[in-house]
Design a protein around this motif. Sequence first.
Motif, PDB file in Angstrom:
ATOM      1  N   ARG A   9      47.293  29.345  62.774  1.00  0.00           N
ATOM      2  CA  ARG A   9      45.993  30.335  62.804  1.00  0.00           C
ATOM      3  C   ARG A   9      44.778  29.622  63.352  1.00  0.00           C
ATOM      4  NH1 ARG A   9      42.034  32.546  59.181  1.00  0.00           N
ATOM      5  NH2 ARG A   9      42.020  34.522  59.073  1.00  0.00           N
ATOM      6  N   ARG A 115      44.887  38.416  68.068  1.00  0.00           N
ATOM      7  CA  ARG A 115      43.976  38.772  67.068  1.00  0.00           C
ATOM      8  C   ARG A 115      44.910  39.354  65.729  1.00  0.00           C
ATOM      9  NH1 ARG A 115      38.848  38.304  68.650  1.00  0.00           N
ATOM     10  NH2 ARG A 115      38.542  38.429  70.883  1.00  0.00           N
ATOM     11  N   ARG A 116      45.890  40.264  66.113  1.00  0.00           N
ATOM     12  CA  ARG A 116      46.671  40.815  65.238  1.00  0.00           C
ATOM     13  C   ARG A 116      47.393  39.559  64.531  1.00  0.00           C
ATOM     14  NH1 ARG A 116      47.041  45.220  68.270  1.00  0.00           N
ATOM     15  NH2 ARG A 116      48.616  44.426  69.780  1.00  0.00           N
ATOM     16  N   ASP A 119      45.365  37.817  62.171  1.00  0.00           N
ATOM     17  CA  ASP A 119      45.436  38.735  60.585  1.00  0.00           C
ATOM     18  C   ASP A 119      46.496  38.305  59.817  1.00  0.00           C
ATOM     19  OD1 ASP A 119      42.750  39.203  61.254  1.00  0.00           O
ATOM     20  OD2 ASP A 119      43.439  41.241  62.190  1.00  0.00           O
ATOM     21  N   GLU A 120      47.621  38.320  60.660  1.00  0.00           N
ATOM     22  CA  GLU A 120      49.029  38.290  59.736  1.00  0.00           C
ATOM     23  C   GLU A 120      49.152  36.914  59.116  1.00  0.00           C
ATOM     24  OE1 GLU A 120      53.393  37.881  60.827  1.00  0.00           O
ATOM     25  OE2 GLU A 120      52.596  39.725  62.023  1.00  0.00           O
TER      26      GLU A 120
END
Length: 121
Positions: A9, A115-116, A119-120
Amino acid sequence: MVSRNEHVRGILIQMLESHDILRDPGYHEDLDLVKKELVRINGFLKVMLKKGGEVQSSDFRSIRAKFERYLENYYFEKEIDTMSTLYSGDVGRIRSMRLKILEALNEHKMIDDARRLVDEL
């Protein structure tokens, strides 16, 4: 100790920050900055391909293919080196190069998927 997902991340966040710098129109005249951010992005993508294999996410598997495709199909560093000697003062050419890089990064929604995934994770 930082988990594998947290490490991945963090790398993705740094890559996205470099992408956002390239998107900022205030930097369109600085070819050195464009090259620096491009090299950072490519480095982060290579690290993601090497270290990300242990991430337990189906989204990572699909984005991995996009990272590989980008690294295989796009190599802007040589073109930037050529531009720096010939057209370092040509704002239009620098802007065009920056936009080509952004277009390549956004191909197949790679940045949106990154980007997703941030977030995950």
